[in-house]
Write an enzyme that holds these catalytic residues in place. Sequence first.
Site, PDB file in Angstrom:
ATOM      1  CD  GLU A 295     -12.695 -12.860  -5.667  1.00  0.00           C
ATOM      2  OE1 GLU A 295     -12.024 -11.977  -5.097  1.00  0.00           O
ATOM      3  OE2 GLU A 295     -12.399 -13.352  -6.765  1.00  0.00           O
TER       4      GLU A 295
ATOM      5  CD  GLU B  99     -11.734  -8.647  -8.297  1.00  0.00           C
ATOM      6  OE1 GLU B  99     -10.562  -8.253  -8.355  1.00  0.00           O
ATOM      7  OE2 GLU B  99     -12.326  -8.839  -7.219  1.00  0.00           O
TER       8      GLU B  99
HETATM    9  C1  FCB Z   1      -9.593 -10.008  -5.568  1.00  0.00           C
HETATM   10  C2  FCB Z   1      -9.127 -11.109  -6.501  1.00  0.00           C
HETATM   11  C3  FCB Z   1      -8.731 -12.374  -5.792  1.00  0.00           C
HETATM   12  C4  FCB Z   1      -7.994 -12.092  -4.514  1.00  0.00           C
HETATM   13  C5  FCB Z   1      -8.752 -11.105  -3.661  1.00  0.00           C
HETATM   14  C6  FCB Z   1      -8.107 -10.805  -2.334  1.00  0.00           C
HETATM   15  O1  FCB Z   1      -9.427  -8.770  -6.186  1.00  0.00           O
HETATM   16  O2  FCB Z   1     -10.144 -11.423  -7.411  1.00  0.00           O
HETATM   17  O3  FCB Z   1      -8.005 -13.166  -6.677  1.00  0.00           O
HETATM   18  O4  FCB Z   1      -6.720 -11.680  -4.802  1.00  0.00           O
HETATM   19  O5  FCB Z   1      -8.905  -9.907  -4.371  1.00  0.00           O
END
Ligand code: FCB
Length: 473
Positions: free
Chosen positions: A379, A193
């Site tokens: 994620e 990210e």
């Molecule tokens: C993302 C991050 C991860 C976690 C999630 C909830 O942005 O990559 O580390 O904090 O959010």
Amino acid sequence: MPVTAQAQHGPDPSSPQAGAADDSHRVPRRADFPAGFRWGCSTSAYQVEGAVAEDGRGESIWDRFCATPGNIRDASSGDFACDHYHRWPADLDLARDLGLNAYRFSIAWPRIFPQGRGALNPKGLDFYSRLVDGMLERGLEPWPTLYHWDLPQALESRGGWAERDTVAAFVEFADAVARRLGDRVKHWITHNEPWCTVMHGHLEGVHAPGRKDLATALQVSHHVLLSHGLAVDAIRARVPGARAGIALSLHPLRSASASPEDRAAMTRHDGIRNRWFLDPLHGRGYPRDAWERFGAAVPAVRAGDLEAIAAPTDFLGVNYYFPEIVANAPGEGALETRIVPPEAVERTAFGWEVSPEGMVALLERVTRDYRPARILVTENGSTYDDVVTADGRIDDEQRRRYLVRHLAAARQAIAAGVPLEGYFAWSLLDNFEWAEGYGRRFGLVHVDFGTQKRTLKLSGKWFRAFLHGRDPA
Ligand code: FCB
């Protein structure tokens, strides 16, 4: 063009009665997904490891940031977190028992180069080598991320990501890790990210290192992207057959109204939220509309940089959480946009809109506009205010529903032609949620931070049944 995803709330696949007539809303089964699909959980070093002063680890920008009063909601830090540094064998057992075949984790740069570059700390590499062996013994394919936000403080003290030297330091770090783990690790994620590194860390100042300057933030974006491209080459040079990519946080967007002003604002926001990263990674350079808006704040780009950033990758990691609604906001920031909160939608405890249809729209848009060879959802997850019952259960029905609906969305995306090859749930464990501290739980496994006891939540039990091919409905 940005996606104008619509909140079509059709039949709910998380409900046992979900309509049999419409296959896209049937409760997902593992057998619906291609053989070889990666099923994983994601974690990151600073959020789970603890042991910040052990075995020669250096200070990271998050240690420093947490030590400054006011930065973390509950005044906590990752000092102990889930104590995963010591408890990793049991944690990997949990991942195996869930039925996962992949595991995404991150490598703490300050464990490998405590001062950012120069003297290498063999104990740091030994830890990740043991961790990788532990994964392989349990049938978990290792998916390391090299940078999940924990820059060595020593580099920050010399200017951090705003300095071009940090790019070279990152490539040295990538090379050292690839040299040690490359015999066993075939999949590599360079950055997690970059938008968060850039904007949360250097414009809004709500993440480490807490800077607040647009020109700095944009220079950081360029160095982070450049370091990605050069690290891809370094990894490939060290690891025959390596597959490398990056994990971006991407968002489907809607405009606050159908007015031309709001629609134009949505396009401008897309220019920084999504295209600022997607375009250069795919050989298109920085998006012209955003570049022109940023005026004198644009980053210094040297000859050859854009070619380096566009190093071919093997997959794109997409971290998906929520859509955003954008309104025109004259005078607000360089882009004159504002994010408006969604009304009358389901939200998580973070206030993030629950929108599995947004995930489908996003994945389709990325496929259509950029044609990545493979996509993995690296994620996806949700936070709710979990309650532990008197007999110790965590019946997180909302998180279970969120998971079911997003897996149905993943299946729908594949049916629509998205080259989706994996899904990693965020997260295996409740952990240190950055500026929110320990108040936001995202785990499929509950962690009692007083005792470090792990308890599989209802959502985790559902995922386990799903992954074992039992009818989880
Ligand atoms: C993302 C991050 C991860 C976690 C999630 C909830 O942005 O990559 O580390 O904090 O959010």
